[in-house]
Design a protein around this motif. Sequence first.
Motif, short mmCIF file in Angstrom:
data_model
loop_
_atom_site.label_atom_id
_atom_site.label_comp_id
_atom_site.label_asym_id
_atom_site.label_seq_id
_atom_site.Cartn_x
_atom_site.Cartn_y
_atom_site.Cartn_z
N ARG A 46 0.98 -1.20 -0.04
CA ARG A 46 -0.01 -0.14 -0.15
C ARG A 46 1.14 1.39 -0.03
NH1 ARG A 46 -5.16 0.36 2.02
NH2 ARG A 46 -6.35 -1.73 2.56
N GLY A 47 2.19 1.18 0.23
CA GLY A 47 2.87 2.18 0.48
C GLY A 47 2.85 2.74 2.05
N VAL A 93 -4.76 -8.27 -5.43
CA VAL A 93 -4.70 -6.83 -5.49
C VAL A 93 -3.37 -6.45 -6.15
CG1 VAL A 93 -4.30 -4.59 -4.39
CG2 VAL A 93 -6.13 -6.14 -3.61
N PRO A 94 -3.41 -5.81 -7.28
CA PRO A 94 -2.27 -5.58 -8.08
C PRO A 94 -0.99 -4.63 -7.48
CG PRO A 94 -4.07 -4.58 -9.04
CD PRO A 94 -4.54 -5.25 -8.12
N ALA A 95 -0.13 -4.66 -7.52
CA ALA A 95 0.96 -3.76 -7.25
C ALA A 95 0.76 -2.43 -7.74
CB ALA A 95 2.38 -4.29 -7.33
N GLY A 96 1.38 -1.41 -7.48
CA GLY A 96 1.34 0.02 -8.07
C GLY A 96 0.94 1.23 -6.94
N ASP A 97 1.31 2.29 -7.33
CA ASP A 97 1.38 3.42 -6.39
C ASP A 97 0.43 4.45 -6.68
OD1 ASP A 97 3.91 2.58 -5.58
OD2 ASP A 97 4.93 3.61 -7.33
N CYS A 117 -5.14 -0.84 -7.43
CA CYS A 117 -3.94 -1.39 -6.94
C CYS A 117 -3.53 -1.11 -5.44
CB CYS A 117 -2.75 -0.52 -7.83
SG CYS A 117 -2.51 1.17 -7.56
N GLY A 118 -2.72 -1.62 -5.01
CA GLY A 118 -2.17 -1.48 -3.34
C GLY A 118 -2.00 0.12 -3.21
#
Length: 434
Positions: free
Chosen positions: A21-22, A115-119, A330-331
């Motif tokens: 999630r960051g 859940v896909p990775a991403g910012d 995404c996350g």
Amino acid sequence: MLDIKAVRKDPVAVADNLARRGFSFDATEFEALDARRKQADVAAQTLQAERKSASKKIGELIAGGMTVDDAKAQVNETLEKIASEIDAATAEAQAVQVALEALLLGTPNLLADDVPAGDSEEDNIEVARWGEPTKLGFDALDHVDLGEGLGQLDAATAGKITGARFTVMYGELARLHRALTQFMLNTHTSEYGYSEIYVPYMVNRDSLRGTGQLPKFEEDLFKLVGDQEYYLIPTAEVPVTNVGRDRIFDDKELGEQGLRYACHTPCFRSEAGSYGRDTRGMIRQHQFEKVELVHFVRPEASDAALETLTGHAEAILQALELPYRKVILCGGDIGFSARKTYDLEVWLPGQAAYREISSCSNFGDYQARRMQARWRNPETGKPELLHTLNGSGLAVGRTLVAVLENYQQADGSVRVPDVLKPYMGGADVLGKPA
């Protein structure tokens, strides 16, 4: 809130999941706090045993020939010292427990594995598309120009009455807004088994804490000034989901599909952090309306329930014949309390872009743990946490925007979607330009 037992079992795995999630979860801080809590609990228990032993000593001294007063005098100093140490250990345990709870209340939900990775929203993944972007054959107007051209959308008067990010609607446009609400509620209750529910538009802190808006997102809320600490609801999710707070549902109450509620409310959001975004028109307002869908389900049913709930929101768009796409967030873009979310994005010719019109989420047991929303498992006879889900079915104002822009005609009038005509007195067209 996360299950503290699961966090204790593998705090590093929890930290790794939340990193998607960051979000930075300090596993070392958690372990240190938890060790302090355990140490304080053990110290308190040891001192309790010492006090019990010391109290017995009085009887032993009396049995040995000492007077009652002398026996008490000899032991009381020890008992007073132990009592002081117990108070200190108890206070330490309570302080650490408060710190642990604050840490967990500020920690978002764990993400589902798929859940896909991403910012950011740029990394969301499209999983389906329905319909093709509307081709009008003329230069598209946006909903503001259409509504003002009809003389039925008025931001200036709303600004005078209240301020920016509010709207006044008149006549047929106001009726179309109401028609959309009625159509959504009727569809969800008559076709998909939802129970319509009416709830307060003001809630207390416990309700907002239960669904995850507090303590982290207070700046996004409108807090009322007065003797009572009330907040205007940011979404019907809050009061409807809190119907299950501090409650144990019988298995029969859940039925085969769980409990499904449909609720129409106004929603109030400060839109903190969104200044400069969507300042024109009805896309991002301080007050808007939604028809919210909320599910309470058994844990094993929640993954399938998310697909079902999302399908119910999609059915409204399809009945209105509005082109849309479905994306999985995404996350880095998913909501604080959600473990998995689909967004539905409707095509807006005036912007030549897809824009969010519904967000459908599975929260697992995250909200239920905060609220203590449970069901009694007939196999064990014990209460267990429910899973909660919700989604917009749909955001009424944004649906109105989509209808205006997709059904506009070259002369500035707007065709009425077939499914809405019964709610509009059979009218085929929304007005003529003023």
